[in-house]
Design a protein around this motif. Structure first.
Motif, PDB file in Angstrom:
ATOM      1  N   ARG A  14       0.873  -1.352   0.048  1.00  0.00           N
ATOM      2  CA  ARG A  14       0.105  -0.096  -0.180  1.00  0.00           C
ATOM      3  C   ARG A  14       0.767   1.141   0.002  1.00  0.00           C
ATOM      4  O   ARG A  14       0.951   2.113   0.953  1.00  0.00           O
ATOM      5  CB  ARG A  14      -1.058   0.052   1.183  1.00  0.00           C
ATOM      6  CG  ARG A  14      -2.113  -0.910   1.428  1.00  0.00           C
ATOM      7  CD  ARG A  14      -2.863  -1.025   2.320  1.00  0.00           C
ATOM      8  NE  ARG A  14      -4.218  -1.623   2.167  1.00  0.00           N
ATOM      9  CZ  ARG A  14      -4.262  -2.915   2.046  1.00  0.00           C
ATOM     10  NH1 ARG A  14      -3.176  -3.777   2.557  1.00  0.00           N
ATOM     11  NH2 ARG A  14      -5.416  -3.569   2.062  1.00  0.00           N
ATOM     12  N   PRO A  15       1.404   1.742  -1.196  1.00  0.00           N
ATOM     13  CA  PRO A  15       1.947   2.914  -1.096  1.00  0.00           C
ATOM     14  C   PRO A  15       1.329   3.863  -0.738  1.00  0.00           C
ATOM     15  O   PRO A  15      -0.030   4.198  -1.099  1.00  0.00           O
ATOM     16  CB  PRO A  15       2.480   2.870  -2.592  1.00  0.00           C
ATOM     17  CG  PRO A  15       2.399   1.790  -3.129  1.00  0.00           C
ATOM     18  CD  PRO A  15       1.320   1.100  -2.451  1.00  0.00           C
ATOM     19  N   GLY A  16       1.684   4.960   0.032  1.00  0.00           N
ATOM     20  CA  GLY A  16       1.075   6.082   0.619  1.00  0.00           C
ATOM     21  C   GLY A  16       0.244   5.887   1.532  1.00  0.00           C
ATOM     22  O   GLY A  16      -0.548   6.558   1.875  1.00  0.00           O
ATOM     23  N   ALA A  17       0.411   4.751   2.575  1.00  0.00           N
ATOM     24  CA  ALA A  17      -0.709   4.225   3.608  1.00  0.00           C
ATOM     25  C   ALA A  17       0.424   4.470   4.960  1.00  0.00           C
ATOM     26  O   ALA A  17       1.624   4.337   4.894  1.00  0.00           O
ATOM     27  CB  ALA A  17      -0.952   2.877   3.525  1.00  0.00           C
ATOM     28  N   VAL A  18      -0.042   4.701   6.155  1.00  0.00           N
ATOM     29  CA  VAL A  18       0.553   4.855   7.163  1.00  0.00           C
ATOM     30  C   VAL A  18      -0.434   4.035   8.381  1.00  0.00           C
ATOM     31  O   VAL A  18      -1.487   4.298   8.445  1.00  0.00           O
ATOM     32  CB  VAL A  18       0.798   6.206   7.682  1.00  0.00           C
ATOM     33  CG1 VAL A  18      -0.414   7.007   7.820  1.00  0.00           C
ATOM     34  CG2 VAL A  18       1.664   6.150   9.030  1.00  0.00           C
ATOM     35  N   LEU A  19       0.362   3.120   9.024  1.00  0.00           N
ATOM     36  CA  LEU A  19      -0.628   2.447  10.240  1.00  0.00           C
ATOM     37  C   LEU A  19      -0.217   3.387  11.326  1.00  0.00           C
ATOM     38  O   LEU A  19       0.759   3.605  11.904  1.00  0.00           O
ATOM     39  CB  LEU A  19       0.221   1.045  10.249  1.00  0.00           C
ATOM     40  CG  LEU A  19      -0.321   0.416  11.514  1.00  0.00           C
ATOM     41  CD1 LEU A  19      -1.914  -0.147  11.197  1.00  0.00           C
ATOM     42  CD2 LEU A  19       0.687  -1.164  11.678  1.00  0.00           C
ATOM     43  N   LEU A  65       4.049   2.232  10.999  1.00  0.00           N
ATOM     44  CA  LEU A  65       4.668   1.879   9.901  1.00  0.00           C
ATOM     45  C   LEU A  65       4.167   2.752   8.777  1.00  0.00           C
ATOM     46  O   LEU A  65       2.946   3.044   8.868  1.00  0.00           O
ATOM     47  CB  LEU A  65       4.316   0.432   9.661  1.00  0.00           C
ATOM     48  CG  LEU A  65       4.957  -0.633  10.417  1.00  0.00           C
ATOM     49  CD1 LEU A  65       4.361  -2.098   9.846  1.00  0.00           C
ATOM     50  CD2 LEU A  65       6.534  -0.898   9.912  1.00  0.00           C
ATOM     51  N   GLY A  66       4.916   3.140   7.982  1.00  0.00           N
ATOM     52  CA  GLY A  66       4.679   4.127   6.719  1.00  0.00           C
ATOM     53  C   GLY A  66       5.075   3.711   5.554  1.00  0.00           C
ATOM     54  O   GLY A  66       6.382   3.596   5.626  1.00  0.00           O
ATOM     55  N   GLY A  87      -1.795  13.601   3.248  1.00  0.00           N
ATOM     56  CA  GLY A  87      -0.855  12.781   2.164  1.00  0.00           C
ATOM     57  C   GLY A  87      -0.852  11.444   2.114  1.00  0.00           C
ATOM     58  O   GLY A  87      -0.320  10.840   1.109  1.00  0.00           O
ATOM     59  N   LEU A  88      -1.133  10.673   3.510  1.00  0.00           N
ATOM     60  CA  LEU A  88      -0.968   9.322   3.300  1.00  0.00           C
ATOM     61  C   LEU A  88      -2.238   8.706   3.933  1.00  0.00           C
ATOM     62  O   LEU A  88      -2.912   9.405   4.757  1.00  0.00           O
ATOM     63  CB  LEU A  88      -0.035   9.043   4.541  1.00  0.00           C
ATOM     64  CG  LEU A  88       1.665   9.364   3.893  1.00  0.00           C
ATOM     65  CD1 LEU A  88       2.570   9.215   5.250  1.00  0.00           C
ATOM     66  CD2 LEU A  88       1.908   8.788   2.921  1.00  0.00           C
ATOM     67  N   GLU A  89      -2.780   7.516   3.238  1.00  0.00           N
ATOM     68  CA  GLU A  89      -4.019   6.986   3.788  1.00  0.00           C
ATOM     69  C   GLU A  89      -3.574   6.225   5.277  1.00  0.00           C
ATOM     70  O   GLU A  89      -2.689   5.649   5.533  1.00  0.00           O
ATOM     71  CB  GLU A  89      -4.107   5.737   2.837  1.00  0.00           C
ATOM     72  CG  GLU A  89      -4.988   4.848   3.260  1.00  0.00           C
ATOM     73  CD  GLU A  89      -5.428   3.656   2.765  1.00  0.00           C
ATOM     74  OE1 GLU A  89      -6.304   2.846   2.951  1.00  0.00           O
ATOM     75  OE2 GLU A  89      -4.186   3.312   1.776  1.00  0.00           O
ATOM     76  N   ARG A  90      -4.503   6.649   6.294  1.00  0.00           N
ATOM     77  CA  ARG A  90      -4.374   6.329   7.629  1.00  0.00           C
ATOM     78  C   ARG A  90      -4.896   5.060   8.000  1.00  0.00           C
ATOM     79  O   ARG A  90      -6.217   4.815   7.550  1.00  0.00           O
ATOM     80  CB  ARG A  90      -4.952   7.270   8.580  1.00  0.00           C
ATOM     81  CG  ARG A  90      -4.267   8.844   8.281  1.00  0.00           C
ATOM     82  CD  ARG A  90      -4.876   9.842   9.184  1.00  0.00           C
ATOM     83  NE  ARG A  90      -4.988   9.547  10.525  1.00  0.00           N
ATOM     84  CZ  ARG A  90      -4.202  10.294  11.382  1.00  0.00           C
ATOM     85  NH1 ARG A  90      -3.166  10.974  11.072  1.00  0.00           N
ATOM     86  NH2 ARG A  90      -4.172   9.900  12.693  1.00  0.00           N
ATOM     87  N   LEU A  91      -4.386   3.945   8.444  1.00  0.00           N
ATOM     88  CA  LEU A  91      -4.903   2.717   8.739  1.00  0.00           C
ATOM     89  C   LEU A  91      -4.827   2.550  10.200  1.00  0.00           C
ATOM     90  O   LEU A  91      -3.686   2.802  10.838  1.00  0.00           O
ATOM     91  CB  LEU A  91      -4.272   1.429   8.129  1.00  0.00           C
ATOM     92  CG  LEU A  91      -3.963   1.616   6.483  1.00  0.00           C
ATOM     93  CD1 LEU A  91      -3.117   0.269   6.073  1.00  0.00           C
ATOM     94  CD2 LEU A  91      -5.447   1.520   5.998  1.00  0.00           C
ATOM     95  N   ALA A 127      -8.761  -2.154  12.057  1.00  0.00           N
ATOM     96  CA  ALA A 127      -8.270  -2.915  10.783  1.00  0.00           C
ATOM     97  C   ALA A 127      -8.259  -4.479  11.030  1.00  0.00           C
ATOM     98  O   ALA A 127      -7.800  -4.888  12.061  1.00  0.00           O
ATOM     99  CB  ALA A 127      -7.409  -2.246   9.984  1.00  0.00           C
ATOM    100  N   GLU A 128      -8.782  -5.101  10.012  1.00  0.00           N
ATOM    101  CA  GLU A 128      -8.599  -6.756  10.089  1.00  0.00           C
ATOM    102  C   GLU A 128      -7.776  -6.911   8.742  1.00  0.00           C
ATOM    103  O   GLU A 128      -8.121  -6.590   7.696  1.00  0.00           O
ATOM    104  CB  GLU A 128      -9.943  -7.371  10.001  1.00  0.00           C
ATOM    105  CG  GLU A 128     -10.403  -7.185  11.585  1.00  0.00           C
ATOM    106  CD  GLU A 128     -11.711  -8.252  11.932  1.00  0.00           C
ATOM    107  OE1 GLU A 128     -12.128  -8.472  10.889  1.00  0.00           O
ATOM    108  OE2 GLU A 128     -11.814  -8.300  12.901  1.00  0.00           O
TER     109      GLU A 128
END
Length: 383
Positions: free
Chosen positions: A79-84, A92-93, A118-122, A127-128
């Motif tokens: 997932r480019p552009g995602a941050v946990l 993690l990003g 600018g980053l998708e937040r998980l 989340a599962e």
């Protein structure tokens, strides 16, 4: 709080990002400091590791204040552009190539809340993910890594390494014992292959003890092997030491040895009061070994045709896996027969249970085929 199931992307990016751990943490998890363990997990995910972010490259940044299930890393890589996010902290990003990693890097290094855009937040709390390798649907763990008390992280990592669908003994009976053995083996620097080797010696010893009718001592050696068969895999996953050879070594032993144990048990009855007649003994052993082999063939056909284990199709399949006629449940039957001093009857019951299990799996394969032929897609209940 609403639970969010994250859909799995179709494929990973063409070029994998570089993994960079941020900060420092002296906590030892299974004998490894935080940076070493994170680096091993990243290498297992086939990521190159760097001490500092290389310019112009896609990056996965990991805050060493936290420990996480490797399933999160696998998901973030795709997932480019995602941050946990855990609470308000970035754990993690995945920063795509061409995007400035400095804001995320600074937030991790300073231990400050992530408020960037600018980053998708998980959200790790909601989340599962589906872990196909371990046959389970789960919310992977993310925990603060406390140097003064790393045991909660060790327990979480150990539990996360368990298959969701397996036999009852592995899942419940010696789970706690195997945790302590796994942690001890890691702390003294044992490799998973060394544990597998010790288990293999016990496996061979079990065969010869059964062959001589020394069933009780054979049971001790056999159960020792069965526990170590759990420990080696957990040690590999928890310390990032899984390897192609280790997987072949471990699973090869698992696949090959059970028929030899059952034949040795039958031959060992000659040392007891009531051995089988030769022809009857051959029929009993053929029923057990043949049933075992055919069940394995059915599982292989199901996997090849439908892309999933037969044990995860429906809840009934997962529940039956707890007791199906594999090595561990069979050993319980034989152990009970020893208590009543009827090892001959124990082997007969194993043969009977093997036939029942074979019929169950054959029927489930036929039902799956019928469903597929009616144009209905087969989907695991864990999906």
């Amino acid at each position: 709080m609403k639970q969010i199931a994250i859909p799995e992307p179709a494929a990973a990016p063409e070029k994998l990002p570089t993994f960079v751990s941020v900060g420092s943490n002296p906590a030892l998890v299974f004998g490894l400091d935080a940076a070493t363990r994170a680096g091993r997990l990243a290498a297992k995910a086939k990521l190159d590791c760097a001490a500092a972010p290389p310019a112009g490259q896609a990056l996965v940044l990991a805050d060493l204040d936290f420990a996480w299930d490797p399933a999160w890393l696998a998901s973030i890589v795709k997932r480019p552009g995602a941050v946990l996010i855990k609470g308000d902290r970035a754990v993690l990003g995945h920063v795509p190539a061409g995007m400035d990693p400095a804001p995320l890097l600074a937030a991790m290094a300073n231990g400050s809340a992530w408020t960037g855009d600018g980053l998708e937040r998980l959200d790790a709390a909601t989340a599962e993910l589906t872990n196909h390798e371990l046959r389970k649907r789960e919310r992977p763990f993310v925990l603060r890594l406390n140097a003064a008390n790393p045991e909660p992280v060790e327990r979480a990592a150990y539990d996360a390494s368990y298959k969701g669908v397996t036999d009852a003994l592995t899942l419940y009976l010696w789970r706690g014992l195997a945790f302590h053995l796994t942690r001890w083996a890691a702390r003294i620097g044992m490799s998973p292959n060394q544990v597998t080797l010790i288990g293999a010696i016990l496996c061979v010893a079990t065969f010869f003890l059964f062959l001589q009718g020394n069933y009780w001592l054979g049971m001790v050696a056999g159960f020792g092997f069965m526990v170590l068969d759990t420990v080696d895999g957990k040690l590999a996953r928890c310390t990032g030491q899984s390897s192609w050879w280790g997987n072949i070594f471990d699973h090869g032993i698992d696949l090959v040895h059970p028929p030899f144990w059952w034949w040795a048990w039958a031959a060992g009855l000659a040392y007891w009061d009531d051995p089988f007649e030769p022809v009857y003994q051959v029929l009993i052993v053929l029923a057990i070994v043949g049933g075992y082999v055919v069940q394995r063939v059915i599982e292989g056909i199901f996997m090849r045709k439908y892309g999933m284990h037969i044990h995860v199709w429906r809840p009934v399949d997962s529940r039956f896996r707890l007791v199906t006629a594999r090595r561990n449940p069979n050993m319980i039957i034989l152990l009970v027969s020893l208590v009543f001093r009827r090892p001959d009857m124990g082997l007969e019951l194993v043969a009977l249970w093997t036939m029942i299990s074979l019929i169950f799996h054959a029927v489930r394969l036929a039902q799956a085929n019928a469903r597929f032929e009616r144009g209905r897609k087969l989907v695991s209940w864990l999906a």
